[in-house]
Design an enzyme around this catalytic site. Structure first.
Site, PDB file in Angstrom:
ATOM      1  N   LYS A 135     -10.028  -9.359  -5.039  1.00 24.39           N
ATOM      2  CA  LYS A 135     -10.578  -8.253  -4.432  1.00 24.39           C
ATOM      3  C   LYS A 135     -12.017  -8.010  -5.023  1.00 24.39           C
ATOM      4  O   LYS A 135     -12.461  -8.180  -6.154  1.00 24.39           O
ATOM      5  CB  LYS A 135      -9.545  -6.886  -4.762  1.00 24.39           C
ATOM      6  CG  LYS A 135     -10.098  -5.612  -4.141  1.00 24.39           C
ATOM      7  CD  LYS A 135      -9.110  -4.373  -4.545  1.00 24.39           C
ATOM      8  CE  LYS A 135      -9.614  -3.279  -3.600  1.00 24.39           C
ATOM      9  NZ  LYS A 135      -8.597  -2.054  -3.838  1.00 24.39           N
ATOM     10  N   SER A 212      -7.143  -0.283   0.526  1.00 24.32           N
ATOM     11  CA  SER A 212      -8.396  -0.683   0.357  1.00 24.32           C
ATOM     12  C   SER A 212      -8.248  -2.385   0.148  1.00 24.32           C
ATOM     13  O   SER A 212      -9.347  -3.031   0.126  1.00 24.32           O
ATOM     14  CB  SER A 212      -9.204   0.028  -0.818  1.00 24.32           C
ATOM     15  OG  SER A 212      -8.716  -0.191  -2.120  1.00 24.32           O
ATOM     16  N   SER A 236      -3.628   1.390  -2.504  1.00 23.97           N
ATOM     17  CA  SER A 236      -4.525   0.406  -1.991  1.00 23.97           C
ATOM     18  C   SER A 236      -3.917  -0.949  -2.009  1.00 23.97           C
ATOM     19  O   SER A 236      -4.580  -2.068  -1.493  1.00 23.97           O
ATOM     20  CB  SER A 236      -5.728   0.361  -2.563  1.00 23.97           C
ATOM     21  OG  SER A 236      -6.683   1.721  -2.240  1.00 23.97           O
TER      22      SER A 236
END
Lengths: 549, 549
Positions: A135, A212, A236
């Site tokens: 990420k 996210s 997320s």
């Protein structure tokens, strides 16, 4: 950095990313499926003919298979890195999932691993040659971390140090090659920002990939990565995992190292962001989790708790509590169907099911939102101001909220501590209701009310954020896909509040068709090993352990 | 409660406490040693002739001996409770150490335990019949918790529930009979308040017992309790343990349960108060710690971490880092002598000693003070306003500080996280300097610069609070007593700052004569088992393991 045209700065960064792809791996634009006509692109990478049979074989393998094939010298690390680089490129062309792209560096890492292995006869570590996508928030030395903020482009030009987790994975032999797209500040449940735009969902490109950790989830679902690391402070990891039908483990804070990851709300400690693995393979999650904990992260990150990886044996019959609705937002029909199906299958296998009353879920979810906003959005405003970039509608609350004050923050902490205690007591008290006379093993409930969602229509994170407020461990298990013929709206339902009504009204069986539906299995704090085992039980019962094979 | 004459409310509470003593245990005023003439009263309880031989034998025993004698039926729980009640009464008359007094309830608990044992042949639990004194902040059902605030008198009239720790100890068979005095809000390093006044030090009644677990320490040193539980957020266990030459373990937060204890700064989570055992016996600390953790407190308190009690075997030769001064306030001569003596003894035994650079200690200690004051003293002001009680000089900062704001708080959190990481890295890096090639086992340093202190002259908690900021585990080991002939002021010393100068000027070999001097042994986070073993090594080397026998 001074205020400038944020669009120009973003465009430069976007162009830089786009120029980072290897030409030989890019599919010519005119040979890509039309985004208006082809919604489900999951099979495109292997059906399009651009990948070699070896590349397909490699990228369809899970981490254990990849590691075994590298060890046995059937594949080189270079071949593996190359296959995933190629497929990640195609994935990106389909859903716009990557933020930082550095295939040559990954290939170089792989080549060095091959040389090391050839020379010493030893593997570098337990993840020797395994590509891991990261990420965007995880700092990697030599690269940028923008987390969706234009103001973080070239700020700094590059990080000088790996995040602790990245350093650990690197020392175990992992290969890095991409970072993945996130929403601004990682505080939206979609993955959109002013630099890279929106990442869409490969199950249905009209829908969001979630957020996210959305770029990560979209990439993994397209098998451009066998294992990704995302993060979760309110859902997320779990939301995008659910929206892409991935397996995911959200640990309690302090189990995995987080030092050196960039945050959208740095210094927030009322609730701590955790990172964790996402994969199409449950075995891969277990391998990863054990490796990280076996690496003694408590010696490298002051926030990690010294709990070794534990062997857990579950009894053959488990007791689950099930929660069909949290009483705030009723899940849409595909989610309810998935839950009913799962419960039926578990009962068939002889597991016990009791009901879970979602007491205090709403309050806990509200408290966590107050924590997020407790600095009055100061930090986000400060970073946005660096370039003048506007706030997205979902982030507008960070623009308009007021500094809470420490005194009020303390009151919220005290309230949360009390709710945490009461929740734990209720968990223990289930022993009075179960056949075994023991407390439940876990709670099964939706991850979100949505079978993925249209952009802008994801409005409720309460099913996940409650467990950040409690700091419980949780896993996500793929169950099914939304089906327009099965998942019809219950027109008789009377919504109980505005949010419930919006969710009810927004649901459209036709538009959500094909969306992924996963469920959440929750364990107490620091029950990561047990959660993984319970995920296996559930995936076994609904027959999705090999969903992706 | 409305604003009233705080003195009147306090006087009523004081009178109520004073009336709670059993007449047959009270020594007539005229037979008590004169406070102006007799400073050291440690031996008074056994030399005064008011205790029976059996009472002396019982109260001179450690927890293991007491439990064994109850189990073997040599003593009843009632006899034990009675002996400690009697001696606690005398202790109190000497140093004013008790806040809540409920001997009859304790005797009743003991009697029920005896009956249970007689009837079932089974002990109620691993602490069957052991009297445990509790710091005032631990709620006990049926009793008040004032933590030194007049505003908390009769507010509530009584707590309806035990704190989690109290409930656990009760279920293990512990006997409660007293709570002990603390400073207002437990945020001063002395134990003084407007209700009970000042608790003095039995080593030298002109000196303070320290704080905030000061009543507890004074009681234990006089053997009015075989085991006490105090708490620590900046040194509140370690400082009074040092000032009374007790053994003490300060765990990392999350190791022992804290739910249901009253706080002077409720909801503060930037640094968490921890509780822990204090005793004249090191074995008693180990017994207690193991019992509490074996009780699986993570099932009862959402903040407790699931780390079972671990068996730790140390190598025969250890490596310690030593820190003679933190560079902010140089310890007074008795403390430096104790440190030099200890290091010499450890070297004699073949242990390795390297130097510890106290990098960032000052900043970490300053950050933690900012955490304490981050609500601008709102909570303390609110409680003080309930009755109009004034602030003590040491607490004046709570009256005058300003709300920090969450945004600034987040900045401090982020800075602390970074300093925490750097500290851990430096700890690991010692491996490059040690003979063993391994990192140090622990850091040995002063607990405070003072060999106890005169009231109002304790001004620096940096030697302890730095480890709250880091959340490290630490133990206190008694070493020696200040000696006016040995511990002369180094008149050539040039203080490096105002605080250092005050400490230097305040030290008076004559006035501090007889004061206790202990040292701190610090382990990494969650190294409680190892810290206890290292305490044993140090106490063995300086021959104070049986200091109190």
């Amino acid at each position: 950095m001074t205020i400038s045209n944020y669009k120009e700065i973003a465009a430069q960064k976007l162009a830089k990313r786009d120029s980072s792809f290897k030409k030989e791996w890019l599919i010519p634009q005119d040979q890509l499926p039309s985004s208006s006509q082809v919604k489900d692109v999951l099979k495109f990478p292997i059906e399009s003919g651009f990948l070699t049979p070896l590349e397909i074989e490699i990228t369809e393998s899970n981490a254990l298979e990849i590691l075994a094939n590298i060890k046995s010298k059937r594949w080189t690390s270079f071949q593996v890195a190359s296959a995933f680089g190629h497929r990640a490129t195609i994935a990106h062309q389909l859903v716009n999932c990557l933020s930082e792209v550095f295939f040559d560096e990954g290939l170089q890492m792989a080549q060095e691993l091959d040389e090391y292995y050839a020379k010493t006869g030893e593997l570098k570590g337990p993840l020797h040659g395994l590509p891991i996508s990261l990420k965007d928030n995880l700092n990697i030395k030599g690269h940028q971390t923008t987390i969706g903020f234009v103001g973080f482009i070239n700020n700094p030009i590059q990080f000088e140090q790996d995040a602790v987790l990245v350093e650990m994975l690197r020392s175990m032999g992992a290969v890095f090659y991409v970072k993945t797209n996130v929403p601004v500040a990682m505080m939206m449940p979609e993955s959109i920002n002013h630099i890279y735009g929106n990442t869409v969902n490969p199950f249905n490109r009209d829908l969001t990939c979630g957020g996210s950790s959305g770029g990560e989830a979209a990439l993994i679902a397209l098998k451009g990565s066998p294992l990704g690391v995302g993060s979760d402070i309110g859902g997320s990891l779990r939301i995008p995992s659910s929206f892409q039908n991935l397996f995911n483990l959200k640990a309690s804070s302090g189990r995995f190292p987080t030092y050196g990851a960039r945050s959208g709300l740095p210094g927030l400690e009322s609730v701590l962001s955790v990172n964790g693995p996402m994969s199409t393979s449950l075995d891969t999650l277990e391998l990863y989790s054990k490796c990280v904990v076996d690496g003694e992260p408590w010696l490298k990150d002051g926030k990690v708790v010294e709990i070794p990886w534990r062997q857990v044996e579950l009894p053959s019959k488990l007791t689950f509590a099930v929660c069909f609705s949290d009483g705030v937002v009723k899940p849409t029909p595909p989610v309810t169907r998935a839950l009913k199906h799962t419960i039926a299958k578990l009962l068939e296998q002889g597991h016990e099911i009791i009901e879970w009353e979602p007491k205090d879920h709403e309050r806990l979810a509200n408290i966590i939102t107050e924590f997020f906003l407790s600095d009055g959005g100061e930090y986000c405003k400060k970073v946005a101001k660096l370039t003048g970039e506007p706030f997205f509608p979902y982030m507008e609350m960070y623009n308009t909220s007021k500094e809470l004050g420490v005194s009020k923050l303390w009151e919220l902490h005290a309230e949360r501590t009390s709710l945490q205690k009461q929740y734990l007591d209720r968990w223990n008290d289930t022993a009075k209701k179960t056949r075994s006379g023991k407390p439940i093993d876990g709670i099964i409930l939706p991850v979100t009310p949505y079978p993925t969602a249209e952009n802008g229509k994801f409005k409720y994170v309460g099913y996940t954020s409650v467990f950040n407020a409690l700091d419980y461990s949780a896993g996500v298990v793929p169950i099914t896909r939304a089906d327009k013929d099965l998942d019809l709206k219950d027109e008789d339902y009377k919504p109980v509040n505005d949010l419930d009504k919006e969710t009810f009204n927004d649901y459209d069986a036709e538009k959500n068709h094909g969306g992924a539906v996963a469920l959440q299995i929750v364990g107490r704090r620091f029950q990561e090993e047990k959660v993984l085992k319970m995920m296996k039980v559930i995936a076994g019962a609904v027959d999705t352990e090999h969903y992706w094979k």
